[in-house]
Design a protein around this motif. Structure first.
Motif, PDB file in Angstrom:
ATOM      1  N   LYS A   1      32.312  30.475  41.545  1.00  7.78           N
ATOM      2  CA  LYS A   1      32.528  31.896  42.302  1.00  7.78           C
ATOM      3  C   LYS A   1      33.301  32.709  41.621  1.00  7.78           C
ATOM      4  O   LYS A   1      34.617  33.354  41.869  1.00  7.78           O
ATOM      5  CB  LYS A   1      33.211  32.481  43.728  1.00  7.78           C
ATOM      6  N   LEU A   2      32.912  33.645  41.414  1.00  9.68           N
ATOM      7  CA  LEU A   2      33.809  34.630  40.628  1.00  9.68           C
ATOM      8  C   LEU A   2      33.292  36.302  40.934  1.00  9.68           C
ATOM      9  O   LEU A   2      32.560  36.636  41.630  1.00  9.68           O
ATOM     10  CB  LEU A   2      32.954  35.397  39.010  1.00  9.68           C
ATOM     11  N   LEU A   3      34.787  36.887  41.774  1.00 11.99           N
ATOM     12  CA  LEU A   3      34.760  37.513  42.039  1.00 11.99           C
ATOM     13  C   LEU A   3      35.191  38.968  41.518  1.00 11.99           C
ATOM     14  O   LEU A   3      36.173  39.040  41.109  1.00 11.99           O
ATOM     15  CB  LEU A   3      35.743  37.381  43.343  1.00 11.99           C
ATOM     16  N   THR A   4      35.114  40.130  41.617  1.00 10.13           N
ATOM     17  CA  THR A   4      35.559  41.403  41.451  1.00 10.13           C
ATOM     18  C   THR A   4      36.767  41.703  41.622  1.00 10.13           C
ATOM     19  O   THR A   4      37.094  40.756  42.714  1.00 10.13           O
ATOM     20  CB  THR A   4      34.645  43.133  41.427  1.00 10.13           C
ATOM     21  N   THR A   5      37.537  42.363  41.378  1.00  9.83           N
ATOM     22  CA  THR A   5      39.078  43.089  41.506  1.00  9.83           C
ATOM     23  C   THR A   5      38.743  43.298  43.114  1.00  9.83           C
ATOM     24  O   THR A   5      39.606  42.976  44.165  1.00  9.83           O
ATOM     25  CB  THR A   5      39.426  43.819  40.576  1.00  9.83           C
ATOM     26  N   GLU A   6      37.906  43.982  43.846  1.00  9.70           N
ATOM     27  CA  GLU A   6      38.105  44.274  44.785  1.00  9.70           C
ATOM     28  C   GLU A   6      37.763  43.317  46.020  1.00  9.70           C
ATOM     29  O   GLU A   6      38.320  43.301  46.758  1.00  9.70           O
ATOM     30  CB  GLU A   6      37.155  46.019  45.221  1.00  9.70           C
ATOM     31  N   GLN A   7      36.753  42.397  45.280  1.00 17.50           N
ATOM     32  CA  GLN A   7      37.091  41.274  46.603  1.00 17.50           C
ATOM     33  C   GLN A   7      37.981  40.157  46.552  1.00 17.50           C
ATOM     34  O   GLN A   7      37.512  40.111  47.252  1.00 17.50           O
ATOM     35  CB  GLN A   7      35.492  40.691  45.625  1.00 17.50           C
ATOM     36  N   ALA A   8      38.503  40.600  45.330  1.00 17.95           N
ATOM     37  CA  ALA A   8      39.707  39.160  45.212  1.00 17.95           C
ATOM     38  C   ALA A   8      40.608  39.848  46.104  1.00 17.95           C
ATOM     39  O   ALA A   8      41.403  39.127  47.036  1.00 17.95           O
ATOM     40  CB  ALA A   8      40.293  39.076  43.777  1.00 17.95           C
ATOM     41  N   ALA A   9      40.770  41.047  45.597  1.00 13.92           N
ATOM     42  CA  ALA A   9      41.871  41.966  46.522  1.00 13.92           C
ATOM     43  C   ALA A   9      41.360  41.444  48.263  1.00 13.92           C
ATOM     44  O   ALA A   9      42.116  41.360  49.025  1.00 13.92           O
ATOM     45  CB  ALA A   9      41.804  43.242  46.566  1.00 13.92           C
ATOM     46  N   THR A  10      40.311  41.285  48.854  1.00 11.40           N
ATOM     47  CA  THR A  10      40.131  41.564  50.584  1.00 11.40           C
ATOM     48  C   THR A  10      40.323  40.494  51.224  1.00 11.40           C
ATOM     49  O   THR A  10      40.822  39.902  51.570  1.00 11.40           O
ATOM     50  CB  THR A  10      38.193  42.454  50.486  1.00 11.40           C
TER      51      THR A  10
ATOM     52  N   TYR B   1      37.565  37.188  39.422  1.00 11.32           N
ATOM     53  CA  TYR B   1      38.708  36.124  39.717  1.00 11.32           C
ATOM     54  C   TYR B   1      37.748  34.820  40.161  1.00 11.32           C
ATOM     55  O   TYR B   1      37.302  34.995  41.044  1.00 11.32           O
ATOM     56  CB  TYR B   1      39.197  36.664  40.854  1.00 11.32           C
ATOM     57  N   ARG B   2      38.270  33.591  39.891  1.00 11.06           N
ATOM     58  CA  ARG B   2      37.803  32.299  40.409  1.00 11.06           C
ATOM     59  C   ARG B   2      38.130  32.092  42.376  1.00 11.06           C
ATOM     60  O   ARG B   2      39.615  32.250  42.170  1.00 11.06           O
ATOM     61  CB  ARG B   2      37.891  31.174  39.764  1.00 11.06           C
ATOM     62  N   LEU B   3      37.229  31.532  42.630  1.00 13.43           N
ATOM     63  CA  LEU B   3      37.792  31.817  44.353  1.00 13.43           C
ATOM     64  C   LEU B   3      38.674  30.881  43.790  1.00 13.43           C
ATOM     65  O   LEU B   3      40.002  30.557  44.651  1.00 13.43           O
ATOM     66  CB  LEU B   3      36.221  31.179  44.472  1.00 13.43           C
ATOM     67  N   ALA B   4      38.121  29.864  43.000  1.00  8.25           N
ATOM     68  CA  ALA B   4      39.439  27.870  43.290  1.00  8.25           C
ATOM     69  C   ALA B   4      41.473  28.519  42.480  1.00  8.25           C
ATOM     70  O   ALA B   4      41.729  27.735  43.579  1.00  8.25           O
ATOM     71  CB  ALA B   4      38.533  27.006  42.145  1.00  8.25           C
ATOM     72  N   ASP B   5      41.127  29.779  41.898  1.00 12.76           N
ATOM     73  CA  ASP B   5      42.112  30.461  41.521  1.00 12.76           C
ATOM     74  C   ASP B   5      42.831  30.523  43.019  1.00 12.76           C
ATOM     75  O   ASP B   5      44.213  30.534  42.714  1.00 12.76           O
ATOM     76  CB  ASP B   5      42.104  30.865  40.170  1.00 12.76           C
ATOM     77  N   LEU B   6      42.221  31.755  43.783  1.00 11.75           N
ATOM     78  CA  LEU B   6      42.730  32.448  44.537  1.00 11.75           C
ATOM     79  C   LEU B   6      43.646  31.018  45.453  1.00 11.75           C
ATOM     80  O   LEU B   6      44.128  31.653  46.386  1.00 11.75           O
ATOM     81  CB  LEU B   6      41.658  33.226  44.856  1.00 11.75           C
ATOM     82  N   GLU B   7      42.326  30.524  45.631  1.00 11.67           N
ATOM     83  CA  GLU B   7      42.349  29.236  46.506  1.00 11.67           C
ATOM     84  C   GLU B   7      44.273  28.393  46.449  1.00 11.67           C
ATOM     85  O   GLU B   7      44.942  28.309  46.917  1.00 11.67           O
ATOM     86  CB  GLU B   7      41.336  28.609  47.359  1.00 11.67           C
ATOM     87  N   GLY B   8      44.425  28.451  44.933  1.00 11.50           N
ATOM     88  CA  GLY B   8      45.216  27.424  44.152  1.00 11.50           C
ATOM     89  C   GLY B   8      46.760  28.906  44.828  1.00 11.50           C
ATOM     90  O   GLY B   8      47.725  28.517  45.004  1.00 11.50           O
ATOM     91  N   TYR B   9      46.013  29.643  44.316  1.00  8.77           N
ATOM     92  CA  TYR B   9      47.340  30.451  44.295  1.00  8.77           C
ATOM     93  C   TYR B   9      48.051  30.482  45.890  1.00  8.77           C
ATOM     94  O   TYR B   9      49.245  30.400  45.957  1.00  8.77           O
ATOM     95  CB  TYR B   9      47.136  31.883  43.962  1.00  8.77           C
ATOM     96  N   LEU B  10      47.300  30.893  47.021  1.00  4.97           N
ATOM     97  CA  LEU B  10      47.533  30.684  48.126  1.00  4.97           C
ATOM     98  C   LEU B  10      48.382  29.429  48.252  1.00  4.97           C
ATOM     99  O   LEU B  10      49.790  29.647  49.357  1.00  4.97           O
ATOM    100  CB  LEU B  10      46.509  31.105  49.308  1.00  4.97           C
TER     101      LEU B  10
ATOM    102  N   LYS C   1      43.770  46.630  45.581  1.00  5.91           N
ATOM    103  CA  LYS C   1      43.315  46.838  44.085  1.00  5.91           C
ATOM    104  C   LYS C   1      44.444  46.874  42.629  1.00  5.91           C
ATOM    105  O   LYS C   1      44.278  46.241  41.556  1.00  5.91           O
ATOM    106  CB  LYS C   1      42.136  47.518  43.597  1.00  5.91           C
ATOM    107  N   ALA C   2      45.427  47.459  43.817  1.00  6.18           N
ATOM    108  CA  ALA C   2      46.413  47.814  42.444  1.00  6.18           C
ATOM    109  C   ALA C   2      47.074  46.953  42.720  1.00  6.18           C
ATOM    110  O   ALA C   2      48.003  46.860  42.107  1.00  6.18           O
ATOM    111  CB  ALA C   2      46.985  49.169  43.614  1.00  6.18           C
ATOM    112  N   PHE C   3      47.848  45.914  43.954  1.00  6.05           N
ATOM    113  CA  PHE C   3      48.336  44.788  43.613  1.00  6.05           C
ATOM    114  C   PHE C   3      47.506  43.420  42.868  1.00  6.05           C
ATOM    115  O   PHE C   3      48.977  43.240  41.595  1.00  6.05           O
ATOM    116  CB  PHE C   3      48.858  43.722  45.338  1.00  6.05           C
ATOM    117  N   LEU C   4      46.695  43.187  42.343  1.00  3.79           N
ATOM    118  CA  LEU C   4      45.924  42.508  42.007  1.00  3.79           C
ATOM    119  C   LEU C   4      46.235  43.290  39.902  1.00  3.79           C
ATOM    120  O   LEU C   4      46.636  42.669  39.378  1.00  3.79           O
ATOM    121  CB  LEU C   4      45.134  42.510  42.119  1.00  3.79           C
ATOM    122  N   GLU C   5      46.347  44.543  40.035  1.00  7.84           N
ATOM    123  CA  GLU C   5      46.284  45.229  38.026  1.00  7.84           C
ATOM    124  C   GLU C   5      47.684  45.068  37.727  1.00  7.84           C
ATOM    125  O   GLU C   5      47.872  44.627  36.680  1.00  7.84           O
ATOM    126  CB  GLU C   5      45.357  46.842  39.005  1.00  7.84           C
ATOM    127  N   ARG C   6      48.148  45.699  39.131  1.00  8.75           N
ATOM    128  CA  ARG C   6      50.266  45.306  38.401  1.00  8.75           C
ATOM    129  C   ARG C   6      49.868  43.786  38.148  1.00  8.75           C
ATOM    130  O   ARG C   6      51.429  43.583  37.336  1.00  8.75           O
ATOM    131  CB  ARG C   6      51.057  45.932  39.542  1.00  8.75           C
TER     132      ARG C   6
END
Length: 68
Positions: free
Chosen positions: A4-13, A44-53, A19-24
């Motif tokens: 599942k691929l997310l845009t920067t805005e979706q990943a930030a949400t 952003y891959r959803l799996a990578d976001l979950e791994g980060y968390l 969004k600025a946090f992810l851009e930085r």
């Protein structure tokens, strides 16, 4: 393999950040993995976001680890 691929805005949400946090983060060395699609699109891959968390999970404020 289905990613599942997310845009920067979706990943930030999803992460509860701006969004600025992810851009930085991308500019400063990308603690959060991302994918470049073409020359400009970032996803952003959803799996990578979950791994980060999961990697940021703490049980006490006195536990080690660098910033958010």
């Amino acid at each position: 393999m289905n990613h599942k691929l997310l845009t920067t805005e979706q990943a930030a949400t999803y992460l509860g950040v701006s969004k600025a946090f992810l851009e930085r983060d991308r500019w400063a060395g990308a603690r959060i993995p991302f994918i470049k699609v073409g020359t400009r699109a970032v996803r952003y891959r959803l799996a990578d976001l979950e791994g980060y968390l999961t990697a940021r999970l703490r049980h006490s404020t006195s536990e080690g680890g660098k910033g958010a």
